[in-house]
Design a protein around this motif. Structure first.
Motif, mmCIF file in Angstrom:
data_model
loop_
_atom_site.group_PDB
_atom_site.id
_atom_site.type_symbol
_atom_site.label_atom_id
_atom_site.label_comp_id
_atom_site.label_asym_id
_atom_site.label_seq_id
_atom_site.Cartn_x
_atom_site.Cartn_y
_atom_site.Cartn_z
ATOM 1 N N TYR A 1 7.042 0.269 0.349
ATOM 2 C CA TYR A 1 6.042 -0.648 -0.195
ATOM 3 C C TYR A 1 6.491 -1.168 -1.557
ATOM 4 O O TYR A 1 7.342 -0.575 -2.227
ATOM 5 N N TYR A 2 5.899 -2.302 -1.936
ATOM 6 C CA TYR A 2 6.277 -2.973 -3.181
ATOM 7 C C TYR A 2 5.174 -2.810 -4.211
ATOM 8 O O TYR A 2 4.031 -3.213 -3.993
ATOM 9 N N ASP A 3 5.527 -2.220 -5.338
ATOM 10 C CA ASP A 3 4.623 -2.062 -6.477
ATOM 11 C C ASP A 3 4.872 -3.241 -7.413
ATOM 12 O O ASP A 3 5.762 -3.200 -8.262
ATOM 13 N N ASN A 4 4.081 -4.304 -7.238
ATOM 14 C CA ASN A 4 4.328 -5.527 -8.005
ATOM 15 C C ASN A 4 4.031 -5.338 -9.486
ATOM 16 O O ASN A 4 4.665 -5.963 -10.337
ATOM 17 N N GLN A 5 3.086 -4.469 -9.816
ATOM 18 C CA GLN A 5 2.740 -4.262 -11.225
ATOM 19 C C GLN A 5 3.926 -3.707 -12.010
ATOM 20 O O GLN A 5 4.217 -4.143 -13.125
ATOM 21 N N THR B 1 0.842 -1.194 0.000
ATOM 22 C CA THR B 1 0.000 0.000 0.000
ATOM 23 C C THR B 1 0.877 1.243 0.000
ATOM 24 O O THR B 1 1.900 1.307 0.685
ATOM 25 N N LYS B 2 0.476 2.248 -0.773
ATOM 26 C CA LYS B 2 1.285 3.448 -0.959
ATOM 27 C C LYS B 2 1.409 4.284 0.309
ATOM 28 O O LYS B 2 2.278 5.150 0.400
ATOM 29 N N GLN C 1 9.148 1.104 -3.539
ATOM 30 C CA GLN C 1 8.980 2.546 -3.404
ATOM 31 C C GLN C 1 9.295 2.980 -1.975
ATOM 32 O O GLN C 1 8.919 2.305 -1.014
ATOM 33 N N LEU C 2 9.964 4.115 -1.857
ATOM 34 C CA LEU C 2 10.300 4.689 -0.555
ATOM 35 C C LEU C 2 9.619 6.044 -0.442
ATOM 36 O O LEU C 2 9.861 6.942 -1.260
ATOM 37 N N SER C 3 8.749 6.207 0.551
ATOM 38 C CA SER C 3 8.095 7.505 0.722
ATOM 39 C C SER C 3 9.072 8.538 1.277
ATOM 40 O O SER C 3 8.948 9.734 1.016
#
Length: 246
Positions: free
Chosen positions: A179-183, A173-174, A188-190
């Motif tokens: 979090y991991y963007d599997n698509q 989740t963003k 990703q690192l906020s």
């Protein structure tokens, strides 16, 4: 990917398909009468090196290799690697084992003559036989007879130490800081508060490392499977488990 499906896949991959051999637990007294439980040692974060010996002259060299490998981590990881010598078929008494250790200047953390610690749990007998077990209860080295070499034991210990027992499942989740963007196959690192990162396969092999320059890490190049990514900051190392799949 639905979060529940992701967690189920993580569980399946961790427990069935993607792990190396799992160590066999034991509880046994050593030659000093001290009780040891393997899983308790591993849960405490130790790496355990088991060395089965006859004991005899030819076995001493492999035991020395194992001891040298363990001692090579005394400065970088003091007290984190335990070395146990085990009589191969538990038919040598402890006085003889201790005398044999002294003769070859071996100083294990514990010596056992116990049928409860069975080398056949690790693919058969050997004279000697050395196994390296990580804190996650996986086997990272398994050698016997003249196949044993010090460098391979060191590599097994090093891989074991890289796998932290404090590993979180990565979020998808963003709203999460990591979090991991599997698509798009991106981590990703906020907020980028990390100096560098390392990615390990579930068996402990280092597959990638780099400095953290952006808020995205592309993992498209990885083959499908379960991985652990470690982010290193000045204060701490953070470990996350993620499943890369198409």
């Amino acid at each position: 990917m639905n979060k529940n499906i992701f967690n189920i896949l993580i569980l399946i991959c961790t427990t069935v398909f993607c792990t190396a051999q799992t160590a066999t637990d034991f509880t046994s007294d050593d030659c000093n009468g001290t009780s040891y439980n393997l899983y308790s040692e591993l849960d405490a974060g130790y790496v355990v090196v088991l060395c089965w010996v006859m004991p005899c002259g030819p076995c001493a060299l492999g035991a020395e290799y194992a001891q040298n490998a363990v001692q090579s981590f005394n400065i970088s990881h003091p007290g984190k690697v335990k070395y146990y010598i085990v009589d191969d078929y538990a038919n040598s008494d402890c006085n003889y084992l201790n005398s044999w250790n002294t003769s070859y200047q071996l100083s294990p953390d514990a010596t056992f003559s116990s049928p409860l610690i069975d080398m056949n749990d690790y693919g058969g007998s050997g004279m000697p036989k050395v196994v390296v077990i990580g804190p996650n209860k996986q086997v990272y080295y398994n050698g016997k007879n003249n196949q044993i070499d010090e460098l391979s034991i060191i590599n097994g210990i090093n891989q074991s130490l890289q796998i932290s027992t404090d590993v979180q499942n990565i979020s998808n989740t963003k709203e999460s800081s990591v979090y991991y963007d599997n698509q798009n196959k991106l981590i990703q690192l906020s907020e980028n508060n990390f100096n560098s990162y390392k990615i390990f396969s579930i068996s402990g092999e280092l597959v990638a490392k780099s400095t953290v320059l952006k808020d995205k890490i592309n993992v498209q190049f990885l083959i499908d499977g379960l991985y652990i990514i470690q982010f290193i900051s000045q204060e701490k190392t953070y470990s996350y488990r993620f499943l890369k799949n198409n």
